[in-house]
Write an enzyme that holds these catalytic residues in place. Structure first.
Site, mmCIF file in Angstrom:
data_model
loop_
_atom_site.group_PDB
_atom_site.id
_atom_site.type_symbol
_atom_site.label_atom_id
_atom_site.label_comp_id
_atom_site.label_asym_id
_atom_site.label_seq_id
_atom_site.Cartn_x
_atom_site.Cartn_y
_atom_site.Cartn_z
ATOM 1 N N ASP A 1 7.562 -8.780 -2.957
ATOM 2 C CA ASP A 1 6.860 -9.963 -3.562
ATOM 3 C C ASP A 1 6.957 -10.704 -4.516
ATOM 4 O O ASP A 1 5.628 -12.128 -4.580
ATOM 5 C CB ASP A 1 6.528 -8.561 -5.085
ATOM 6 C CG ASP A 1 6.127 -7.097 -3.659
ATOM 7 O OD1 ASP A 1 4.770 -7.414 -3.117
ATOM 8 O OD2 ASP A 1 6.558 -7.006 -4.101
ATOM 9 N N SER B 1 0.036 -1.248 0.259
ATOM 10 C CA SER B 1 -0.100 -0.355 -0.276
ATOM 11 C C SER B 1 0.641 1.456 -0.548
ATOM 12 O O SER B 1 1.880 1.126 0.699
ATOM 13 C CB SER B 1 -0.820 -0.165 1.293
ATOM 14 O OG SER B 1 -1.526 -1.088 1.489
ATOM 15 N N GLY B 2 0.293 2.217 0.167
ATOM 16 C CA GLY B 2 1.263 3.437 -0.009
ATOM 17 C C GLY B 2 1.520 3.948 -1.537
ATOM 18 O O GLY B 2 1.814 5.001 -1.746
ATOM 19 N N HIS B 3 0.758 3.142 -2.831
ATOM 20 C CA HIS B 3 1.107 3.592 -3.913
ATOM 21 C C HIS B 3 -0.549 3.869 -4.781
ATOM 22 O O HIS B 3 0.325 4.287 -6.293
ATOM 23 C CB HIS B 3 1.589 2.389 -4.964
ATOM 24 C CG HIS B 3 2.942 2.605 -4.274
ATOM 25 N ND1 HIS B 3 4.433 2.839 -4.139
ATOM 26 C CD2 HIS B 3 3.400 0.814 -4.051
ATOM 27 C CE1 HIS B 3 5.071 2.447 -3.618
ATOM 28 N NE2 HIS B 3 4.593 0.880 -3.303
ATOM 29 N N HIS C 1 9.069 3.418 -3.051
ATOM 30 C CA HIS C 1 9.877 3.609 -1.801
ATOM 31 C C HIS C 1 11.259 3.914 -0.630
ATOM 32 O O HIS C 1 11.606 3.716 0.328
ATOM 33 C CB HIS C 1 10.179 2.065 -0.922
ATOM 34 C CG HIS C 1 9.114 0.811 -1.485
ATOM 35 N ND1 HIS C 1 10.072 1.031 -3.361
ATOM 36 C CD2 HIS C 1 8.070 1.111 -1.795
ATOM 37 C CE1 HIS C 1 8.445 -0.311 -3.864
ATOM 38 N NE2 HIS C 1 7.584 0.028 -2.936
#
Length: 337
Positions: free
Chosen positions: A115, A60-62, A224
């Site tokens: 990932d 998350s965060g994108h 990131h």
């Protein structure tokens, strides 16, 4: 000790789950979650028998990557991790099971170690349930590895074009072999460069995740906060855009008469005014070398929380990829056609 940043949150450890609650409340026509697996987000109008299922995902965060690209004609599901962290195998497997229509499932995500490990584990678990899974990693970040080591590159904002092409191939009911081929071709013809101007901060810490001077910029920084390829004095919009385009052109080797799609992406807090100034320069540079622009998107497509900065992506089109790009899709945060 740096000052804490300001965020509109309740609890940093609950931010992702509360975001998902809000997204499902806002987009009930497009999205649902798997019972018992709230981090597995499924398109209501996507999976169907005989269709290759497309599962994307990551940290998350994108946003709107990855959740915003789940819907008919694009991804069938997204597995959601914590902020800047891979989803674990279980929600990925739940996505694969939910979208499996008997024709196989394609996993697509950015090339990051966590990932890769977790999606590979999920693929092995899916195989035990007789679901064939293929994987295509996105590697569009020109700055993240030399040209002869492209397989090591990160996937960033170019995911937008690569997922779009693969999702169209799935929606057209192409075979798993063909969907994989289109996805790899799209990845090979997608090129991104970014620039960071200020850091972001995680919800749990509310502290800047790197330091950069008030008059500095960093070309090639990752989404990131991974180190870029050059840090220097902040340039003008044209200078910054030219530096990024020069590196993209060196890789893409465009020829007069070629056609591209353009994405000018904010990393979170850079406003539309500045993005459109950059797009103006991109168009000038492409016009000068005889490359036409088929379509342009400007805005927030792959962010890094509230990081200031932007990225430029060129999608080097041919007839097949143009058709995939133009194919209709209807997602929570993106529509085309």
């Amino acid at each position: 000790m740096p000052v804490q940043t300001k965020k509109i949150i309740n609890d940093g450890n609950r931010a992702v789950d509360e975001m998902l609650e809000g997204i499902l409340a806002a987009h009930p026509r497009h999205l649902t979650s798997v019972d018992g697996s709230p981090r597995s987000i499924i398109a209501r109008d996507g999976p169907r028998p005989g269709k290759v299922g497309l599962v994307i995902g990551g940290g998350s965060g994108h946003e709107p990557t990855f959740l915003g690209f789940v819907g008919k004609g694009l991804a069938d599901a997204a597995a959601v991790g914590n902020v800047f962290a891979s989803p674990p195998p279980d929600p990925i497997l739940a996505c694969a099971k939910a979208v499996s229509g008997g024709a196989g499932v394609l996993f697509m995500y950015g090339n990051y170690a966590g990932d890769v490990m977790n999606f590979d584990m999920a693929a092995e678990m899916a195989a035990m349930d007789d679901i064939e899974v293929r994987t295509v990693l996105t590697t569009d970040d020109v700055a993240s590895a030399p040209r002869d080591e492209r397989r090591k590159r990160r996937g960033v904002a170019g995911n937008f074009f690569i997922f779009k092409a693969a999702g169209a191939a799935c929606d057209l009911m192409l075979s798993l072999d063909e969907v994989e081929r289109v996805a790899r071709k799209a990845n090979d013809r997608t090129f991104t460069m970014g620039v960071a101007l200020s850091p972001c901060s995680l919800p749990q810490t509310r502290r800047p995740n790197f330091e950069i001077g008030a008059d500095e910029m960093e070309i090639g920084m990752g989404i990131h906060g991974e180190p870029g390829i050059a840090r220097g004095k902040l340039g003008t919009a044209d200078e910054i855009t030219d530096e990024m385009l020069d590196k993209i052109f060196a890789e893409m080797a465009p020829k007069r008469g070629d056609k591209v799609a353009v994405l000018i992406n904010s990393l979170g807090s850079t406003p539309l005014m500045e993005l459109y100034i950059m797009n103006r320069r991109v168009k000038q540079r492409l016009d000068a070398i005889g490359v036409s622009v088929h379509a342009t998107w400007v805005g927030n497509y792959c962010t890094s929380l509230e990081m200031a900065g932007a990225s430029v992506t060129l999608f080097h089109l041919d007839e097949e990829l143009q058709a995939m790009l133009d194919h209709p899709c209807d997602c929570a945060m993106f529509r085309a056609g």
